[in-house]
Design a protein around this motif. Structure first.
Motif, short mmCIF file in Angstrom:
data_model
loop_
_atom_site.label_atom_id
_atom_site.label_comp_id
_atom_site.label_asym_id
_atom_site.label_seq_id
_atom_site.Cartn_x
_atom_site.Cartn_y
_atom_site.Cartn_z
N LEU A 32 56.98 60.10 -6.99
CA LEU A 32 57.94 59.73 -7.79
C LEU A 32 59.55 60.11 -7.05
CD1 LEU A 32 57.28 61.21 -11.52
CD2 LEU A 32 57.86 58.98 -10.73
N GLY A 33 59.29 61.41 -6.36
CA GLY A 33 60.52 61.76 -5.53
C GLY A 33 60.80 61.27 -4.21
N GLY A 34 59.75 60.64 -3.69
CA GLY A 34 59.61 60.30 -2.21
C GLY A 34 60.76 59.18 -1.93
N VAL A 35 61.25 58.43 -3.02
CA VAL A 35 62.12 57.44 -2.64
C VAL A 35 63.45 57.48 -3.41
CG1 VAL A 35 60.19 55.57 -2.34
CG2 VAL A 35 61.07 55.97 -4.61
N ILE A 36 63.69 58.52 -4.14
CA ILE A 36 64.78 59.16 -4.87
C ILE A 36 65.50 59.87 -3.78
CG2 ILE A 36 65.79 60.06 -6.98
CD1 ILE A 36 63.28 59.63 -8.61
N GLY A 37 66.49 59.38 -2.99
CA GLY A 37 66.93 59.93 -2.07
C GLY A 37 68.55 59.78 -2.09
N ALA A 38 69.22 60.07 -0.73
CA ALA A 38 70.51 60.00 -0.72
C ALA A 38 71.14 58.37 -0.69
CB ALA A 38 71.17 60.55 0.49
N GLY A 39 69.79 57.68 -0.11
CA GLY A 39 70.27 56.27 -0.19
C GLY A 39 70.34 55.67 -1.66
N LEU A 40 69.95 56.12 -2.73
CA LEU A 40 70.23 55.85 -3.98
C LEU A 40 71.60 56.28 -4.44
CD1 LEU A 40 69.35 54.79 -6.75
CD2 LEU A 40 68.13 56.67 -7.35
N PHE A 41 71.60 57.82 -4.61
CA PHE A 41 72.70 58.58 -4.88
C PHE A 41 74.17 58.25 -4.20
CE2 PHE A 41 69.16 61.83 -5.91
CZ PHE A 41 69.03 61.56 -7.29
N VAL A 42 73.96 57.83 -3.04
CA VAL A 42 75.40 57.58 -2.24
C VAL A 42 75.19 55.99 -1.67
CG1 VAL A 42 76.74 58.27 -0.25
CG2 VAL A 42 75.47 60.12 -1.52
N GLY A 43 74.14 55.81 -1.17
CA GLY A 43 74.34 54.59 -0.55
C GLY A 43 74.29 53.24 -1.41
N SER A 44 73.96 53.40 -2.88
CA SER A 44 73.78 52.23 -3.57
C SER A 44 75.53 51.65 -3.85
CB SER A 44 73.34 52.79 -5.14
OG SER A 44 74.12 54.23 -5.63
N GLY A 45 76.53 52.55 -3.72
CA GLY A 45 77.85 52.03 -3.94
C GLY A 45 78.08 50.61 -3.30
N ALA A 46 77.51 50.57 -1.81
CA ALA A 46 77.61 49.49 -1.06
C ALA A 46 76.79 48.33 -1.57
CB ALA A 46 76.85 49.84 0.39
N LEU A 56 71.61 44.57 -10.28
CA LEU A 56 70.58 44.92 -11.20
C LEU A 56 69.53 43.85 -10.57
CD1 LEU A 56 72.08 45.10 -14.49
CD2 LEU A 56 70.92 46.83 -13.25
N VAL A 57 69.70 42.69 -10.34
CA VAL A 57 68.86 41.65 -9.59
C VAL A 57 68.35 41.91 -8.44
CG1 VAL A 57 68.32 39.05 -9.20
CG2 VAL A 57 69.85 40.03 -11.40
N SER A 58 69.24 42.47 -7.59
CA SER A 58 69.04 43.02 -6.25
C SER A 58 67.79 43.87 -6.21
CB SER A 58 70.29 43.37 -5.56
OG SER A 58 71.21 42.25 -5.46
N TYR A 59 68.07 44.95 -7.20
CA TYR A 59 67.23 46.28 -7.28
C TYR A 59 66.16 45.72 -7.84
CZ TYR A 59 69.70 50.27 -5.76
OH TYR A 59 70.46 51.16 -4.81
N LEU A 60 65.75 44.77 -8.78
CA LEU A 60 64.67 44.33 -9.29
C LEU A 60 63.82 43.82 -8.22
CD1 LEU A 60 62.69 43.76 -11.68
CD2 LEU A 60 63.96 41.78 -12.18
N SER A 255 62.01 52.13 -12.78
CA SER A 255 62.75 52.14 -14.11
C SER A 255 64.09 52.89 -13.72
CB SER A 255 61.89 52.77 -15.31
OG SER A 255 60.99 51.64 -15.58
N PHE A 256 63.83 54.03 -13.06
CA PHE A 256 64.83 55.01 -12.42
C PHE A 256 65.92 54.24 -11.92
CE2 PHE A 256 61.96 59.00 -12.60
CZ PHE A 256 62.08 59.10 -13.78
N TYR A 257 65.51 53.41 -10.74
CA TYR A 257 66.73 52.59 -10.15
C TYR A 257 67.26 51.58 -11.18
CZ TYR A 257 65.16 53.99 -5.57
OH TYR A 257 65.13 54.95 -4.20
N LEU A 258 66.83 50.82 -11.58
CA LEU A 258 67.42 49.97 -12.80
C LEU A 258 68.05 50.42 -13.77
CD1 LEU A 258 64.66 47.06 -12.91
CD2 LEU A 258 66.61 47.07 -11.61
N GLY A 259 67.64 51.55 -14.39
CA GLY A 259 68.30 52.36 -15.53
C GLY A 259 69.58 52.82 -14.80
N SER A 260 69.53 53.51 -13.71
CA SER A 260 70.72 54.14 -13.40
C SER A 260 71.72 53.17 -12.79
CB SER A 260 70.29 54.83 -11.91
OG SER A 260 69.63 55.76 -12.09
N MET A 261 71.36 51.86 -12.34
CA MET A 261 72.31 50.93 -11.94
C MET A 261 73.11 50.19 -13.23
SD MET A 261 72.73 50.73 -8.90
CE MET A 261 72.25 52.63 -8.75
N LEU A 262 72.04 49.99 -14.25
CA LEU A 262 72.63 49.52 -15.45
C LEU A 262 73.58 50.28 -16.08
CD1 LEU A 262 72.49 47.32 -17.61
CD2 LEU A 262 70.62 48.46 -18.60
N VAL A 263 73.48 51.65 -16.08
CA VAL A 263 74.40 52.49 -16.57
C VAL A 263 75.78 52.43 -15.57
CG1 VAL A 263 75.01 55.11 -16.78
CG2 VAL A 263 72.88 54.34 -17.62
#
Length: 468
Positions: A32-46, A56-60, A255-263
């Motif tokens: 669960l935690g292996g892919v939840i990192g700085a790339g999601l928390f910071v890099g997702s803005g790019a 949302l489609v890109s992450y899907l 679900s975590f990735y898509l849910g975060s991006m949707l919010v």
């Protein structure tokens, strides 16, 4: 089917000499935690800045691709658990050159990324305690996690369990607060409706080309799932544990990735996103969470230290597996009484710390070339996982069908779809001037390792024929 646990084995069929003290809870949280990192928390803005709400489609797309790769890897690891994971599978499927190539490429990727993680964590810590120089923080982090990895694998498991728990907890809290804010339940926050999803150029402000650009920006954030199959070899029942971890984790991660991006794209206009600035901080500021920036800095620090710890562990086990198969110096093989390959750990630490020094000394030249050389390596690794699964699935069905505890969906068609998708991503990266250097350098590095592997195999074959 026998209920007896199936231990991890070498290619020769011998039991792995490593410890077997990791528990199912360690493996599940690592997944669960292996892919939840700085790339999601910071890099997702790019990604949001180039795709808009369509991120949302890109992450899907990227998430489904990663999920399918993990399913293939889980199938092979459940049937033939090994500390070398996909490197050992590639050797079984394609020959020694493939195991050598993917093992060394992945090890190189890990020790270079380790430098990025250590430097990023040191920057955050230095900002809090500026009296301690940044290099001292790097040294402290590496010393701590080296000690953790040298003592017992259960220490690694406990560190990763709690690191992952913090990251998962942060994501869940973010989803709860964000959902309440979307519906206007929080004090002084009005419901936002769908205006940010449909306004500012619409859901697809840059068309489908923006979605493609978003995929290129986010697909690498799913890297790290592979570590689970390496760690599974050090549990009491790796075959069943890796199957359980894969089943329970992949859907939750997507679900975590898509849910975060949707919010994020529902609460905030996508035009407000800036690369390098965490969209999570922007959301927390919007819903008036005190000290949102510092809260997110703590979460990012945990994510970086977690990745550093996991990469040090995975690189040492990959090095050990290579040595076990005669593809790295055999002097790295001895393990401690607790089943820890200490020499492999120290070798990986040494090269990782060397990468840190290069990052400090030549960040815009030597280290930049190293980063470019690993930029697309993950795609090559995933492609070899898919090819290995194509070759090994038939063999497993014929020789040991009882070991198919986890099956790849839609075999072989979905495996071919994954290979085609990975090829398409490589072509798109090459067509993009920004990512083209990564493709060129990574391809050169991959070809170089394959040539070395082929020459090594030819030499080994020649030696056997002459009786050397």
């Amino acid at each position: 089917m026998s209920d007896a646990p199936r231990k991890a084995t070498t290619l020769a069929g011998e039991a792995e000499p490593l410890s077997h003290t990791l528990q199912q809870r360690h493996l599940t949280m690592l997944a669960l935690g292996g892919v939840i990192g700085a790339g999601l928390f910071v890099g997702s803005g790019a990604g949001i800045s180039v795709a808009g709400p369509a991120i949302l489609v890109s992450y899907l797309i990227a998430g489904v691709l990663a999920m399918l790769v993990m399913r293939m890897l889980g199938e092979m690891s459940a049937a033939m658990p090994s500390s070398g994971a996909f490197s050992a599978h590639a050797e079984r499927a394609l020959g020694p050159w493939a195991g050598f190539s993917v093992g060394w490429l992945y090890w190189f990727l890990l020790v270079v990324v380790l430098a990025v993680e250590a430097t990023g964590a040191a920057q955050i810590a230095h900002g809090w305690v500026p009296v301690v120089p940044q290099w001292a923080w790097v040294l402290a982090f590496i010393v701590v996690f080296t000690a953790t990895n040298l003592t017992a694998v259960s220490n690694f498991g406990e560190f990763e369990f709690w690191f992952a728990a913090i990251k998962v907890g942060a994501i869940m809290l973010f989803l709860i607060l964000g959902t309440l804010a979307v519906f206007g339940v929080l004090p002084e926050i009005k419901p936002v409706g769908l205006k940010n999803l449909t306004g500012h150029g619409g859901f697809l402000p840059h068309g489908w080309s923006g979605v493609v650009s978003g995929v290129l920006a986010v697909v690498f954030t799913f890297g790290g799932l592979e570590v689970v199959t390496i760690a599974a070899a050090e549990t009491k029942d790796p075959a069943r544990n890796v199957a359980r971890a894969v089943r329970s984790a992949v859907w939750r991660i997507v679900s975590f990735y898509l849910g975060s991006m949707l919010v994020i794209v529902t609460l905030l206009p996508w035009t407000a996103m800036r690369p390098g600035v965490s969209p999570y901080v922007a959301v927390l500021d919007t819903i008036r969470i005190p000290s949102a920036g510092q809260v997110m800095n703590v979460v990012v620090l945990v994510a970086l230290l977690s990745a550093l710890n996991a990469n040090l562990y995975a690189s040492s086990r990959m090095m050990f597996s290579l040595a076990e198969r005669g593809e790295a110096p055999r002097r790295l093989l001895p393990v401690s009484g607790g089943g820890v390959p200490r020499r492999a750990v120290l070798a990986s630490v040494a090269f990782g710390f060397g990468s840190v020094l290069l990052n400090f000394a030549w960040p815009d030249s030597v280290f930049l070339y190293m980063l470019n050389a690993i930029g697309a390596v993950l795609l090559f690794v995933w492609a070899l996982i898919a090819v290995s699964q194509l070759r090994l699935r038939r063999r497993i069905e014929l020789e040991m069908p009882e070991r198919l505890e986890l099956r790849m969906w839609g075999f072989p068609w979905l495996t071919w779809v994954v290979l085609a998708a990975l090829g398409a991503i490589m072509v798109l990266m090459f067509a993009n001037p920004v990512t083209r250097p990564q493709v060129l350098w990574s391809t050169a590095a991959t070809l170089g390792v394959i040539i070395i592997a082929r020459l090594r195999d030819a030499g080994a074959i020649g030696s056997r024929r002459t009786g050397a």
